[in-house]
Design an enzyme around this catalytic site. Structure first.
Site, short mmCIF file in Angstrom:
data_model
loop_
_atom_site.label_atom_id
_atom_site.label_comp_id
_atom_site.label_asym_id
_atom_site.label_seq_id
_atom_site.Cartn_x
_atom_site.Cartn_y
_atom_site.Cartn_z
N HIS A 196 58.19 -9.77 14.13
CA HIS A 196 57.46 -8.62 14.70
C HIS A 196 57.80 -8.32 16.16
O HIS A 196 56.95 -7.94 16.96
CB HIS A 196 55.94 -8.82 14.55
CG HIS A 196 55.21 -7.50 14.49
ND1 HIS A 196 53.85 -7.40 14.46
CD2 HIS A 196 55.68 -6.22 14.46
CE1 HIS A 196 53.50 -6.13 14.41
NE2 HIS A 196 54.59 -5.39 14.41
N CYS B 60 49.51 -8.12 17.63
CA CYS B 60 50.62 -8.99 17.23
C CYS B 60 51.81 -8.98 18.19
O CYS B 60 52.14 -10.00 18.80
CB CYS B 60 51.11 -8.60 15.84
SG CYS B 60 49.81 -8.52 14.59
#
Length: 557
Positions: free
Chosen positions: A152, A96
């Site tokens: 993130h 991610c």
């Protein structure tokens, strides 16, 4: 023969049904609201600066789209891709944070210090503040910039938040995962908190138990309804789906009762909801007057995770690995502005390329002192020209678990093969160290009620192996290792790795900070590092030093 069968499987496309025409309104995953501006979209010729809509899916496997032969119906994605340009030689990072950092900076991980793993919730870490971001560059040329979904990229300081990195507004989550309905996330036992934000504050008012895919889509529709389409907009929609935990509204299971594997069934329902959501985003672009001057980019952030229902077949490996199944992604561009609509791009494209490509399309300027790793690939995509990219550094991770049998000798004195690294140059791909889980996971692996690895194909490498070489063009499934047959090519790629490594910055991967505990922040995950406290401590120490100096002077006198 095997390759031919695999190629055939990867080209299958399932017939789809049940979706209304583009011009109609749909309910479900984000039904379009009324025009919140109270006026009609401005008519007339579109501006030269296009509206940019970047949609990033989370953990979608390479096979998990209809036009790659999936049993999961994705009529929206199939239609958008068929009418646009499919990217069939498109690469991202295996996890991610790395993919998101490279998208937003145009730089490889080794040039931002994020080359190891992901940013953990309790780490005092974020995308380095000295990196210029894509939304910042677009704001310079008049774009309104909005982010909806998963960030993130770190949040331990207020300066790390999306609204401080170029976005006019932010609605979404700061962490890598969380409950789709309650928006709570536990990083470890007792370290739990709420993770839904609107701009810089916890979005308690929006906590109505709405499934995140639908909630994010509704927010996107509100943004489009309230913005003037005569002014350029950048919308970064980073859906949480189809990342674990595997959750979906009940009605999306309707077509997938026959899938015995519970993880695959839930995953299919999540992807069906995501596909419907993107349909509703597209309808909103048309309804509010953006579509004709828009560029829609769709991408997964990494490969699928088979243990969580994702499929990368016929590619090898999974999320978190440098095999093709971890880094080769579903991707396409859909836009009325494309010259070669309905085509397939097999030229090399990487997620870092969006930074210079989109800034150039937006008529922005790329500063000479910004050393990018991405290339402007718009002519490659739109007109079918050759890609300016000839290589990709997939990564060099100096602190990942070292391969026990790796050595400088195995790397011909050029490279220590204990280090995890991967690079692509033209047709060749080289991996060193420990590349990660390497099975091929065919569709029949999901035929049973629970996870089953009996159907997986495995290769038992000779003991001590730490170097692999593949001709990816001829062997995209990484079945034939050529490292022993072409030592000269291995040496060339090792030298290229060494050259890249000389430009790397130190790894940023600090230990967890106990001050990050949401219990100390009102039960919310959020910035905990206070710059003022640090300054106060520094000022106190300076003051104390001054007092000591003055006392010493008095004593001396």
């Amino acid at each position: 023969m095997v390759a031919a069968v695999l190629a055939g499987l990867s080209l299958l496309s399932l017939l789809t049904c049940g979706y209304l025409a583009w011009g109609s309104r749909r309910g479900g995953a984000g039904e379009a609201p009324g025009n919140l501006r109270g006026d009609e979209p401005a008519a007339g010729a579109p501006r030269s600066q296009p509206h940019i809509i970047f949609i990033l899916a989370d953990d979608q496997g390479f096979r998990d789209v209809g036009y790659h032969g999936s049993e999961i119906r994705t009529p929206t994605l199939d239609k958008l891709a068929a009418e646009g340009v499919k990217l069939e030689n498109y690469y991202v990072q295996p996890m991610c944070t790395p993919s998101r950092s490279q998208l937003i900076t145009g730089k490889y991980q080794i040039h931002t210090g994020l080359q190891h793993s992901i940013i953990r919730p309790t780490q005092p870490n974020c995308l380095p503040l000295d990196n210029v971001t894509l939304p910042q560059k677009l704001k310079e040329v008049g774009y309104s910039t909005h982010m909806v979904g998963k960030w993130h990229l770190g949040f331990y300081r207020r300066e790390c938040m999306p609204t401080q990195r170029g976005f006019d507004s932010f609605f979404g989550s700061l962490l890598g995962s969380g409950d789709y309905y309650t928006h709570f996330k536990c990083d470890s036992p007792g370290i739990c908190g709420y993770d839904l934000y609107e701009n810089d504050n916890a979005a308690w008012d929006h906590d109505n138990g709405i499934y995140s895919t639908q909630m994010y889509t509704q927010k996107v529709q509100q943004i489009l309804a309230s913005h003037n389409p005569s002014k350029p907009i950048f919308l970064y929609i980073a859906y949480q789906a189809v990342h674990s935990p595997l959750q979906a509204p009940g009605r999306y299971f309707e077509h997938y009762r026959s899938i015995n594997n519970i993880n695959r069934r839930r995953y299919a329902a999540m992807l069906a909801c995501l596909d419907e959501a993107i349909n509703n985003v597209t309808l909103a672009l048309k309804k509010y007057g953006y579509y004709e001057n828009s560029i829609i980019i769709y991408s997964s952030d990494n490969g699928g995770q088979p243990m969580a229902g994702g499929s990368n077949w016929p590619l090898r490996g999974s999320k978190g690995t440098y095999w093709e199944g971890g880094i080769r992604a579903v991707g396409f561009v859909h836009s009325p502005l494309l010259k070669n609509k309905g085509s397939v791009c097999k030229e090399l494209v990487h997620i870092t390329d969006w930074f210079p490509t989109l800034i150039t399309l937006a008529e922005g300027q790329i500063d000479e002192d910004i050393q990018l790793d991405g290339y402007d690939v718009w002519e490659t995509i739109s007109e079918g020209r050759r890609s300016p990219r000839v290589d990709i550094l997939h990564n060099i991770d100096p602190i990942y678990t070292k391969a026990k049998n790796g050595s400088w000798a195995a790397g011909y004195g050029i490279w220590n093969t204990a280090i995890q690294s991967a690079i692509r140059v033209n047709h060749w791909k080289l991996l060193t160290g420990n590349p990660g889980y390497s099975d091929w996971v065919p569709p029949q692996a999901f035929s049973n009620a629970g996870p089953n690895r009996w159907h997986n194909e495995r290769v038992s490498w000779s003991a001590g192996k730490t170097v692999w070489l593949f001709n990816i063009t001829a062997d995209p499934y990484e079945r034939v290792d050529l490292s022993a047959r072409h030592p000269d090519v291995v040496k060339q790629l090792l030298r290229r790795l060494s050259q890249f490594n000389k430009t790397a910055v130190p790894v940023r991967y600090p230990p967890k900070d106990p001050r990050s505990n949401p219990k100390l922040n009102g039960g919310v995950w959020g910035p905990w590092f206070k710059e003022d406290e640090k300054k106060k401590k520094a000022d106190k120490s300076k003051g104390a030093n001054k007092q000591k100096k003055s006392k010493n002077k008095k004593k001396a006198n």
